[in-house]
Design an enzyme around this catalytic site. Structure first.
Site, PDB file in Angstrom:
ATOM      1  N   GLU A   1       0.799  -1.232   0.000  1.00 18.31           N
ATOM      2  CA  GLU A   1       0.000   0.000   0.000  1.00 18.31           C
ATOM      3  C   GLU A   1       0.832   1.282   0.000  1.00 18.31           C
ATOM      4  OE1 GLU A   1      -2.726  -0.563   3.282  1.00 18.31           O
ATOM      5  OE2 GLU A   1      -3.457  -2.444   2.471  1.00 18.31           O
TER       6      GLU A   1
ATOM      7  N   GLU B   1      -6.284 -10.727  -1.010  1.00 15.93           N
ATOM      8  CA  GLU B   1      -7.080 -10.428   0.200  1.00 15.93           C
ATOM      9  C   GLU B   1      -8.568 -10.302  -0.132  1.00 15.93           C
ATOM     10  OE1 GLU B   1      -5.616  -7.021   2.381  1.00 15.93           O
ATOM     11  OE2 GLU B   1      -3.521  -7.543   2.063  1.00 15.93           O
TER      12      GLU B   1
ATOM     13  N   HIS C   1     -10.530  -6.140  -2.174  1.00 15.80           N
ATOM     14  CA  HIS C   1     -11.584  -5.886  -1.189  1.00 15.80           C
ATOM     15  C   HIS C   1     -12.732  -5.221  -1.948  1.00 15.80           C
ATOM     16  CE1 HIS C   1      -9.119  -7.021   2.188  1.00 15.80           C
ATOM     17  NE2 HIS C   1      -8.152  -6.222   1.767  1.00 15.80           N
TER      18      HIS C   1
ATOM     19  N   ASN D   1       1.952  -5.203  -3.088  1.00 18.60           N
ATOM     20  CA  ASN D   1       0.553  -5.526  -2.783  1.00 18.60           C
ATOM     21  C   ASN D   1      -0.250  -4.246  -2.499  1.00 18.60           C
ATOM     22  OD1 ASN D   1      -1.472  -7.569  -2.054  1.00 18.60           O
ATOM     23  ND2 ASN D   1      -1.185  -6.913   0.076  1.00 18.60           N
TER      24      ASN D   1
ATOM     25  N   ASP E   1     -12.429 -10.137  -0.390  1.00 17.35           N
ATOM     26  CA  ASP E   1     -13.702 -10.267   0.307  1.00 17.35           C
ATOM     27  C   ASP E   1     -14.728  -9.416  -0.442  1.00 17.35           C
ATOM     28  OD1 ASP E   1     -12.726  -7.754   1.312  1.00 17.35           O
ATOM     29  OD2 ASP E   1     -12.207  -8.661   3.237  1.00 17.35           O
TER      30      ASP E   1
HETATM   31  O1  9MR Z   1      -7.528  -7.689   8.719  1.00 17.94           O
HETATM   32  C1  9MR Z   1      -6.505  -6.939   9.355  1.00 17.94           C
HETATM   33  C2  9MR Z   1      -6.988  -6.429  10.688  1.00 17.94           C
HETATM   34  O2  9MR Z   1      -7.231  -7.513  11.568  1.00 17.94           O
HETATM   35  C3  9MR Z   1      -5.954  -5.475  11.288  1.00 17.94           C
HETATM   36  O3  9MR Z   1      -6.474  -4.885  12.461  1.00 17.94           O
HETATM   37  C4  9MR Z   1      -5.575  -4.396  10.273  1.00 17.94           C
HETATM   38  C5  9MR Z   1      -4.455  -3.510  10.791  1.00 17.94           C
HETATM   39  O4  9MR Z   1      -3.281  -4.232  10.947  1.00 17.94           O
HETATM   40  O5  9MR Z   1      -5.131  -4.993   9.069  1.00 17.94           O
HETATM   41  C6  9MR Z   1      -6.110  -5.789   8.442  1.00 17.94           C
HETATM   42  O6  9MR Z   1      -5.588  -6.327   7.232  1.00 17.94           O
HETATM   43  C7  9MR Z   1      -5.243  -5.388   6.222  1.00 17.94           C
HETATM   44  C8  9MR Z   1      -4.015  -5.919   5.517  1.00 17.94           C
HETATM   45  O7  9MR Z   1      -2.989  -6.136   6.451  1.00 17.94           O
HETATM   46  C9  9MR Z   1      -3.573  -4.989   4.412  1.00 17.94           C
HETATM   47  N1  9MR Z   1      -4.646  -4.701   3.505  1.00 17.94           N
HETATM   48  C10 9MR Z   1      -5.901  -4.254   4.100  1.00 17.94           C
HETATM   49  C11 9MR Z   1      -6.350  -5.239   5.173  1.00 17.94           C
HETATM   50  C12 9MR Z   1      -7.693  -4.829   5.762  1.00 17.94           C
HETATM   51  O8  9MR Z   1      -7.577  -3.609   6.445  1.00 17.94           O
END
Ligand code: 9MR
Length: 353
Positions: free
Chosen positions: A165, A272, A242, A206, A274
């Site tokens: 990101e 990722e 997402h 990513n 959903d």
């Molecule tokens: O699903 C993850 C959540 O449990 C955490 O609190 C959050 C912060 O670390 O990150 C979420 O996963 C993210 C991923 O690491 C990167 N892409 C977006 C995902 C959803 O926010």
């Protein structure tokens, strides 16, 4: 297998007749009872990687979670356990207990692990707070971090989200501590260090909302093109995916984006996925959700450079979405009780081909 073949045959029959949405809904909802072949078995046959992110709490506490995880998936991604802030509570110290347990589970069940993530603007260690690092100091911190983590899992984790990101919606580079302190070269450095730590690992950039064509995905495309030109070790781009039934991906653009990355000899993984249904888990929304999963799976498998579909969570019970958006949702392949949803059968149908 026979049972599943009948299921696929029946489903294709329905599609060919241009069935109404209601017939599709009935079919997908009833499909549950008509198959006993797992997604993992199907994926194995078609050489596909089918994955989910994994949380340490249910992995430790919930036998059903472990059962479904091992039965249905052949790759996993630690959802949080490998983030810098989770691994390193104090400068110089690492706690690998959670990450080790996830990796051990994968090994015990012959699953691959996709490491997530080495360089991110979020989830930084607490010891970053209120600290000013010099450029050289931050480079040293990052290099050491990458060597430590990638090195530890060499042979066990052979693909990584190296940089996560780094680009904004408008196509500019995200104003992170890495960019501010090191400059945009941090991206290139991270890939080189990851490669030095594990020359066999496949290394990915990513990001989210960069699956379609547009400013953000153009910047990413230009970035990875430039990295390839400079012989920086990068092997692919992760499409987080997402999505939502209200705003499904532009499928033609997703396919075109995967294609242009193929021209750079880069792999694409759906990392990722959903699909939000916005608090309406009724038959029609579940069928619409199934369609989004189905279309993305089809597009990925049709491309020579895409063969991985990972969902961001195993069951609706453990999705980040209701927490983040503060509203109930059901974005994944398995419901709260670990029952496969229409989306599960829609993915199975494509993988079975
Ligand atoms: O699903 C993850 C959540 O449990 C955490 O609190 C959050 C912060 O670390 O990150 C979420 O996963 C993210 C991923 O690491 C990167 N892409 C977006 C995902 C959803 O926010």
């Amino acid at each position: 297998m026979l049972v599943l073949s009948i299921f696929v045959y029946k489903y294709q029959g329905i599609s060919q007749e241009k069935s109404t949405i209601n017939e599709e809904v009935d079919y997908l909802v009833n499909a549950r009872s008509s198959t006993n072949v797992t997604l993992r078995q199907l994926a194995q046959k078609s050489q596909m990687k089918i994955g989910t992110s994994v949380l340490i709490e249910p992995l430790r506490k919930d036998a059903k979670y472990r059962e479904v995880l091992a039965r249905e998936f052949n790759t996993l991604t630690p959802e949080n356990a490998m983030k810098f802030g989770k691994l390193s509570q104090e400068r110089g110290n690492y706690n690998f207990a959670d990450a080790d347990d996830i990796v051990a589970f994968a090994q015990d069940h012959q699953m691959q692990v996709h490491g997530h993530t080495l360089v991110w603007y979020r989830n930084l260690p607490n010891w970053f707070k209120d600290r000013q690092f010099s450029r050289q100091e931050l480079m040293d911190i990052l290099q050491k971090h990458i060597y430590t983590v990638v090195g530890r899992y060499q042979g066990k984790v052979n693909s990584w989200d190296v940089v996560n990101e780094a680009v904004n919606k408008d196509g500019s580079f995200r104003d992170s501590i890495w960019l501010k302190t090191i400059g945009s070269e941090y991206i290139e450095m991270a890939f080189r260090w990851a490669h030095e730590a594990n020359p066999n690992a496949r290394l990915f950039y990513n990001d989210f909302e960069a699956e379609d064509l547009g400013k953000k995905s153009d910047t990413i495309y230009n970035l990875v093109k430039e990295l390839r030109r400079k012989n920086v070790p990068i092997h692919g781009v992760g499409f987080q995916m997402h999505t939502s039934i209200k705003k499904p991906p532009n499928y033609a653009e997703v396919a075109a984006n995967i294609r242009r990355l193929n021209e750079l000899k880069l792999e694409v993984k759906i990392t990722e996925m959903d699909v939000k249904i916005h608090n309406q888990p009724v038959a029609v929304t579940l069928a619409e959700q199934a369609k989004v999963y189905e279309n993305i799976t089809r597009i990925c498998l049709a491309a020579p450079n895409c063969n991985t579909l990972t969902t961001w969570g195993l069951s609706d019970r453990f999705s980040w979405i209701p927490i983040f958006y503060k509203s109930p949702d059901a974005p994944l392949l398995f419901d709260q009780n670990y029952q496969p949803k229409p989306a599960y059968y829609a993915v199975a149908k494509i993988v079975a081909r």
